[in-house]
Design a protein around this motif. Structure first.
Motif, PDB file in Angstrom:
ATOM      1  N   GLU A 122       6.882 -10.700  -0.559  1.00 14.16           N
ATOM      2  CA  GLU A 122       5.854  -9.985   0.201  1.00 14.16           C
ATOM      3  C   GLU A 122       5.134  -8.970  -0.684  1.00 14.16           C
ATOM      4  O   GLU A 122       3.909  -8.810  -0.605  1.00 14.16           O
ATOM      5  N   GLY A 123       5.888  -8.265  -1.523  1.00 15.04           N
ATOM      6  CA  GLY A 123       5.272  -7.299  -2.421  1.00 15.04           C
ATOM      7  C   GLY A 123       4.351  -7.960  -3.426  1.00 15.04           C
ATOM      8  O   GLY A 123       3.266  -7.442  -3.731  1.00 15.04           O
TER       9      GLY A 123
ATOM     10  N   VAL B 216       2.640   7.529  -3.045  1.00 21.54           N
ATOM     11  CA  VAL B 216       1.574   8.514  -2.865  1.00 21.54           C
ATOM     12  C   VAL B 216       1.253   8.614  -1.377  1.00 21.54           C
ATOM     13  O   VAL B 216       1.634   7.752  -0.579  1.00 21.54           O
ATOM     14  N   ASP B 217       0.554   9.679  -1.023  1.00 20.16           N
ATOM     15  CA  ASP B 217       0.075   9.872   0.352  1.00 20.16           C
ATOM     16  C   ASP B 217       1.206   9.806   1.376  1.00 20.16           C
ATOM     17  O   ASP B 217       1.053   9.228   2.467  1.00 20.16           O
ATOM     18  N   GLY B 218       2.361  10.371   1.022  1.00 23.23           N
ATOM     19  CA  GLY B 218       3.456  10.453   1.963  1.00 23.23           C
ATOM     20  C   GLY B 218       4.261   9.186   2.137  1.00 23.23           C
ATOM     21  O   GLY B 218       5.134   9.122   3.020  1.00 23.23           O
TER      22      GLY B 218
ATOM     23  N   ASP C 182       0.837  -1.196   0.000  1.00 26.44           N
ATOM     24  CA  ASP C 182       0.000   0.000   0.000  1.00 26.44           C
ATOM     25  C   ASP C 182       0.874   1.248   0.000  1.00 26.44           C
ATOM     26  O   ASP C 182       1.995   1.256   0.525  1.00 26.44           O
ATOM     27  N   GLY C 183       0.347   2.306  -0.593  1.00 30.54           N
ATOM     28  CA  GLY C 183       1.083   3.567  -0.630  1.00 30.54           C
ATOM     29  C   GLY C 183       1.775   3.837  -1.948  1.00 30.54           C
ATOM     30  O   GLY C 183       2.520   4.821  -2.065  1.00 30.54           O
ATOM     31  N   TRP C 184       1.548   2.987  -2.942  1.00 26.87           N
ATOM     32  CA  TRP C 184       2.144   3.168  -4.268  1.00 26.87           C
ATOM     33  C   TRP C 184       1.058   3.136  -5.329  1.00 26.87           C
ATOM     34  O   TRP C 184       0.011   2.510  -5.156  1.00 26.87           O
TER      35      TRP C 184
END
Length: 326
Positions: A310-311, A236-238, A212-214
């Motif tokens: 994991e990714g 994204v989103d820091g 999450d976050g990409w």
């Protein structure tokens, strides 16, 4: 792994492979005498088999070919000499041309497949008889011991069924040798949808995101042989991290079952890998198998250390949700 022993005997002119399975003899017999099941394990990783001809009777013939990641085909043929189901069968095995005719200068082998019950399931003893020590040496030099071992070690997932073999286990990574890694993940969804999700940008952008976050900021795909692709991701989103991407070329495309591509990290001089994607469907679920060929052990270990498994699991879990909504 099912294979417990492979022995070559230059005096007896034999090569003998022994393997143990949890399944009963009848199930093992079915796997070897149904060409659609045989195709799922007979070729070693990276060289899957296809049996266009399978006339299973004494005097009948089978013709098969194994296809490399680059599309090269290696042919073989069997003549069925004896059939004693479900205990076994015997074939005359030849290297062949595309018509199934034996190749000049190549050895002919008599191969006996024997299936016996054990206390926990069944045992296969596969004995190959050669006409000379030179023929035995020639076939061993071709990689017969390694290739047959890797091929038969795929049989347990066929005997068990894909759900029993892989359901609930998430993304599994196996190191096959210094340069090859095999990744598997069972996906709830039909093969056609799973294939589309690997080829169509509007679907790829929804699931191939890693943690999450990409987000996938670039997704360009030409899935025809010789076509190129380019993927890029950015945080994204820091989220922490720097923008990166991969590019490559489609080497082989056999919809909806197999696609082979090169993969290079964009903007670097890192060597490319060869990614061999294959799909199998059973009872509405599809097993994704990704065979990755690295240039060397060092590169293999470097990539595995990044948390690749994991990714990929995060992406595959997201893929199931995307397919459910299609």
């Amino acid at each position: 792994m099912p294979v417990t022993d492979v022995t070559t005997d230059p005096e007896a002119l034999t090569m003998t492979l022994t393997a143990e399975f949890d399944a009963p003899v009848d199930r093992l017999w079915d796997a070897f005498t149904n060409p659609r099941q045989l195709e799922r394990f007979w070729g070693p990783p990276g060289w899957p088999a296809t049996f266009p001809t399978f006339d299973f009777e004494v005097g009948g013939h089978a013709v098969y070919f194994m296809t490399s990641p680059q599309g090269e085909k290696s042919y073989g043929s069997w003549e069925f000499l004896e059939i004693d189901g479900p205990q076994g069968f015997t074939v005359l095995d030849n290297f062949a041309n595309e018509d199934g005719a034996p190749l000049d200068g190549m050895p002919t082998m008599r191969v006996v497949f024997r299936f016996d019950a054990t206390g926990t399931g069944s045992r296969m003893v596969n004995t190959t008889y050669f006409a000379s020590a030179e023929a035995l040496e020639q076939v061993v030099a071709f990689g017969a011991v390694e290739g047959s071992t890797m091929a038969i070690n795929q049989l347990d997932r066929v005997l068990a069924g894909l759900r029993e073999y892989a359901a609930g286990k998430g993304t599994q990574t196996e190191i096959l040798d210094d340069t090859h890694v095999r990744i598997t993940r069972l996906i709830e969804g039909p093969i056609d949808l799973v294939w589309r999700a690997h080829q169509e940008p509007e679907l790829l952008e929804k699931w191939m995101l890693g943690p999450d976050g990409w987000r996938m900021s670039v997704c360009e795909v030409d899935s025809a042989v010789g076509g190129r692709y380019r993927y890029e991701w950015e945080p994204v989103d820091g989220a922490e991290g720097e923008r990166f991407g991969f590019d490559g070329e489609t080497v082989l495309a056999e919809a909806p079952r197999r696609a082979v591509t090169t993969e290079h990290m964009t903007g670097t001089d890192y060597p490319s890998t060869l990614n061999d994607l294959s799909l199998e469907e059973e009872d509405g679920a599809t097993l994704i198998t990704l065979l990755i060929e690295y240039p060397d052990k060092q590169t293999r270990d470097m990539v595995l250390a990044t948390g690749m498994t994991e990714g990929m699991e995060a992406s595959y879990a997201r893929l199931e949700g995307v397919l459910a909504a299609v």
